[in-house]
Design a protein around this motif. Structure first.
Motif, PDB file in Angstrom:
ATOM      1  N   PHE A  18       2.277  31.650  26.391  1.00  0.00           N
ATOM      2  CA  PHE A  18       1.334  30.619  26.826  1.00  0.00           C
ATOM      3  C   PHE A  18       1.924  29.220  26.612  1.00  0.00           C
ATOM      4  O   PHE A  18       1.764  28.318  27.434  1.00  0.00           O
ATOM      5  N   THR A  57      -3.285  22.573  22.996  1.00  0.00           N
ATOM      6  CA  THR A  57      -2.158  23.423  22.595  1.00  0.00           C
ATOM      7  C   THR A  57      -1.082  22.597  21.894  1.00  0.00           C
ATOM      8  O   THR A  57      -0.532  23.001  20.869  1.00  0.00           O
TER       9      THR A  57
ATOM     10  N   VAL B  19      -4.684  26.355  34.145  1.00  0.00           N
ATOM     11  CA  VAL B  19      -5.722  27.394  34.067  1.00  0.00           C
ATOM     12  C   VAL B  19      -5.330  28.596  34.925  1.00  0.00           C
ATOM     13  O   VAL B  19      -5.519  29.755  34.532  1.00  0.00           O
ATOM     14  N   MET B  22      -2.915  31.052  33.282  1.00  0.00           N
ATOM     15  CA  MET B  22      -3.419  32.015  32.300  1.00  0.00           C
ATOM     16  C   MET B  22      -4.322  33.063  32.944  1.00  0.00           C
ATOM     17  O   MET B  22      -4.758  33.996  32.279  1.00  0.00           O
ATOM     18  N   ASN B  43      -1.354  36.164  27.366  1.00  0.00           N
ATOM     19  CA  ASN B  43      -2.005  35.086  26.619  1.00  0.00           C
ATOM     20  C   ASN B  43      -2.062  35.369  25.123  1.00  0.00           C
ATOM     21  O   ASN B  43      -2.950  34.876  24.422  1.00  0.00           O
ATOM     22  N   THR B  44      -1.103  36.171  24.644  1.00  0.00           N
ATOM     23  CA  THR B  44      -1.069  36.531  23.225  1.00  0.00           C
ATOM     24  C   THR B  44      -0.265  35.521  22.410  1.00  0.00           C
ATOM     25  O   THR B  44       0.562  34.782  22.944  1.00  0.00           O
ATOM     26  N   TYR B  51      -3.937  33.983  21.927  1.00  0.00           N
ATOM     27  CA  TYR B  51      -3.500  32.690  21.420  1.00  0.00           C
ATOM     28  C   TYR B  51      -4.657  31.673  21.470  1.00  0.00           C
ATOM     29  O   TYR B  51      -5.423  31.620  22.436  1.00  0.00           O
ATOM     30  N   ALA B  52      -4.749  30.852  20.422  1.00  0.00           N
ATOM     31  CA  ALA B  52      -5.833  29.875  20.270  1.00  0.00           C
ATOM     32  C   ALA B  52      -5.975  28.953  21.483  1.00  0.00           C
ATOM     33  O   ALA B  52      -7.087  28.601  21.877  1.00  0.00           O
ATOM     34  N   GLY B  53      -4.852  28.573  22.098  1.00  0.00           N
ATOM     35  CA  GLY B  53      -4.896  27.669  23.249  1.00  0.00           C
ATOM     36  C   GLY B  53      -5.554  28.309  24.467  1.00  0.00           C
ATOM     37  O   GLY B  53      -6.183  27.616  25.280  1.00  0.00           O
ATOM     38  N   ALA B  54      -5.414  29.633  24.591  1.00  0.00           N
ATOM     39  CA  ALA B  54      -6.083  30.355  25.680  1.00  0.00           C
ATOM     40  C   ALA B  54      -7.590  30.386  25.429  1.00  0.00           C
ATOM     41  O   ALA B  54      -8.390  30.187  26.351  1.00  0.00           O
ATOM     42  N   PHE B  56      -9.266  28.185  23.655  1.00  0.00           N
ATOM     43  CA  PHE B  56      -9.751  26.821  23.852  1.00  0.00           C
ATOM     44  C   PHE B  56      -9.992  26.551  25.338  1.00  0.00           C
ATOM     45  O   PHE B  56     -11.037  26.028  25.729  1.00  0.00           O
ATOM     46  N   THR B  57      -9.028  26.916  26.172  1.00  0.00           N
ATOM     47  CA  THR B  57      -9.138  26.647  27.613  1.00  0.00           C
ATOM     48  C   THR B  57     -10.315  27.424  28.205  1.00  0.00           C
ATOM     49  O   THR B  57     -11.089  26.883  29.010  1.00  0.00           O
TER      50      THR B  57
END
Lengths: 149, 149
Positions: A18, A57, B19, B22, B43-44, B51-54, B56-57
């Motif tokens: 990501f 991120t 976006v 992902m 998205n790991t 992953y936190a950013g995924a 969040f989005t």
């Protein structure tokens, strides 16, 4: 950068697909200080400024990067519990995040982790555009946990 | 979905490259209710959970999606001022976010925007894994602003 730091930088830039997709780059990565950059190109929203998820991120990755350079990776691992981003103005250029902790903060976290097997700590980050303007602020609540717990 | 809703869904899924990369999908998108999904694959993080950013989005996009289905897009535009994500447990499957507002909340926001040219509002989102467990919670502070301001 030292060989070890280069290895860490490769992990930060390439270790999470990501993150790799958005082209995040390590600018500086040393004990108690992390500076990372993300390009505007490919990371814009529908009005051409940087998309919030890219800024998030950029702000989240320093937690793990700082862990690698600053804490005992053979005894602990970090988790992120909560993260807040304040968007102060639209970002129309590449963006850079800077996160720093003091020696005293690190000592306190290590002491608490040694006593309790875990330690919670707060990391604050600042994101700047290419003109040096502060465009976003982050507050992350992390926890250091003893490996195997 | 109606033709209009399909058009909105395409905008949400395809309108922002970050976006699209992902693979975010619209599950339901109607006035006052948004449900979106993101796959775990691709998205790991480094330990194989999402992953936190995924996450969040996934939590951030409903703000814009809800704006499209619920507010007057010919008079206003939305901005995100602040966003907090609480990570409650590791996510080991695809993840779904649900965001809803009441008719009364919408009326209050519209009233304030008509009077002041802008209105701040809070959107809370819940993210679930495929077993229905709550895995993360989001709180977004948005502002509706009159076009041209």
């Amino acid at each position: 950068m030292s060989d070890m730091t280069e290895q860490f930088a490769i992990m930060v830039e390439q270790g999470i697909e990501f993150v790799r997709r958005m082209g995040l780059k390590v600018i500086e990565m040393k004990p108690r200080y992390i500076e990372l950059k993300v390009q505007l190109e490919g990371n814009t929203n529908h009005i051409g400024t940087m998309y919030a998820g890219a800024l998030f991120t950029l702000a989240e990755i320093p937690g793990g990067a700082l862990f690698m350079t600053t804490f005992d990776v053979s005894s602990y691992y970090p988790i992120v519990k909560e993260m807040t981003l304040k968007f102060k103005r639209p970002v129309t250029t590449d963006a850079t995040v800077k996160v720093a902790v003091t020696e005293e903060e690190v000592e306190n976290i290590n002491k608490e982790a040694a006593e309790n097997g875990k330690a919670e700590f707060v990391l604050k980050g600042e994101i700047f555009d290419d003109s040096g303007q502060l465009v976003a602020e982050s507050t992350g609540i992390y926890q250091l946990r003893k490996l195997g717990t």
